[in-house]
Design a protein around this motif. Structure first.
Motif, mmCIF file in Angstrom:
data_model
loop_
_atom_site.group_PDB
_atom_site.id
_atom_site.type_symbol
_atom_site.label_atom_id
_atom_site.label_comp_id
_atom_site.label_asym_id
_atom_site.label_seq_id
_atom_site.Cartn_x
_atom_site.Cartn_y
_atom_site.Cartn_z
ATOM 1 N N VAL A 190 0.875 -1.165 0.000
ATOM 2 C CA VAL A 190 0.000 0.000 0.000
ATOM 3 C C VAL A 190 0.914 1.217 0.000
ATOM 4 O O VAL A 190 1.876 1.284 0.763
ATOM 5 C CB VAL A 190 -0.918 0.031 1.239
ATOM 6 N N GLU A 248 0.970 5.319 0.376
ATOM 7 C CA GLU A 248 0.251 6.529 0.773
ATOM 8 C C GLU A 248 1.120 7.735 0.468
ATOM 9 O O GLU A 248 2.180 7.900 1.063
ATOM 10 C CB GLU A 248 -0.068 6.502 2.270
ATOM 11 N N ARG A 286 -4.977 3.153 -8.411
ATOM 12 C CA ARG A 286 -5.511 4.181 -7.519
ATOM 13 C C ARG A 286 -6.882 4.631 -8.007
ATOM 14 O O ARG A 286 -7.265 4.386 -9.153
ATOM 15 C CB ARG A 286 -4.564 5.367 -7.390
ATOM 16 N N ASP A 295 -10.201 -3.102 -3.303
ATOM 17 C CA ASP A 295 -9.248 -3.621 -4.276
ATOM 18 C C ASP A 295 -8.565 -4.861 -3.713
ATOM 19 O O ASP A 295 -8.203 -4.893 -2.529
ATOM 20 C CB ASP A 295 -8.210 -2.536 -4.579
ATOM 21 N N LEU A 326 -9.511 1.670 -1.482
ATOM 22 C CA LEU A 326 -8.875 2.790 -2.165
ATOM 23 C C LEU A 326 -9.960 3.809 -2.456
ATOM 24 O O LEU A 326 -11.044 3.442 -2.927
ATOM 25 C CB LEU A 326 -8.238 2.350 -3.482
ATOM 26 N N ARG A 330 -4.810 6.486 -1.306
ATOM 27 C CA ARG A 330 -3.965 5.294 -1.288
ATOM 28 C C ARG A 330 -3.846 4.686 -2.684
ATOM 29 O O ARG A 330 -4.761 4.783 -3.506
ATOM 30 C CB ARG A 330 -4.541 4.234 -0.356
ATOM 31 N N GLN A 331 -2.712 4.025 -2.896
ATOM 32 C CA GLN A 331 -2.464 3.259 -4.108
ATOM 33 C C GLN A 331 -2.079 1.846 -3.681
ATOM 34 O O GLN A 331 -1.638 1.635 -2.546
ATOM 35 C CB GLN A 331 -1.332 3.878 -4.910
#
Length: 183
Positions: free
Chosen positions: A15, A17, A76, A84, A104, A110-111
């Motif tokens: 993750v 951020e 994202r 996700d 997400l 977040r990605q």
């Protein structure tokens, strides 16, 4: 790109951020910086394609992967919210068949880094969502595969109380036990 990289239960899935700068005028953040990504996630990652999808509430896409020309994905959300998921489908992995899921949203910025060797999918939780992702290889439809979203062998705990809307190819996805997987 000031980022915090957060580990997940699957060590290869991360993750990400970003640091968001905001005031009364709005906000700003770097969504991608190749140098910082290489330093903190992986120096061998090169992105070749950007994709953008828009989906209505209840749409579930996945679990997708390419058996050849495997793709890593940095995903994202720029509108709405999704849940996700990444599933390890490398037979040689001690985590084969295990999954992680992350919310997400446009609010949390977040990605998720989904490396090659993992199946990927998401479900839209908001009225609609726009989903952006970078890939490490091009799309080759002849190599695309789909594992069914509700495979009991995997046991993904989707945060939904409705029957999701699926593409035809996803509705007939294979179970993990019969899917082509990576060695």
């Amino acid at each position: 790109m000031a980022i915090q990289v957060i580990a997940t239960a699957l060590p290869e899935v991360k993750v990400i951020e970003p640091k968001v700068f905001g005031d009364a005028r709005g906000s700003f953040f770097e969504s991608f910086n190749a140098q910082k990504f290489a330093e903190q996630v992986g120096s061998d990652v090169v992105f070749v394609q950007d994709n953008h999808s828009r989906s209505a509430k209840g749409v579930l896409r996945g679990l997708h992967y390419q058996i050849h020309h495997t793709q890593g994905k940095l995903v994202r959300v720029v509108e709405g919210e999704v849940f996700d998921v990444a599933v390890d489908i490398r037979k040689s992995s001690p985590n084969f068949g295990k999954w992680v899921g992350v919310t997400l949203s446009v609010k949390n910025h977040r990605q998720l880094w989904v490396p090659p060797g993992f199946a990927h999918g998401f479900v839209v939780l908001s009225d609609s969502a726009q989903f952006l992702y970078k890939t490490t290889d091009y799309w080759f439809p002849e190599y695309e595969r789909s594992i069914v979203w509700n495979d009991p062998e995997i046991g993904i705990e989707w945060p939904i109380d409705f029957e999701p809307l699926l593409a035809a190819k996803d509705a007939v996805g294979k179970r993990l036990s019969t899917a082509e997987c990576f060695d």
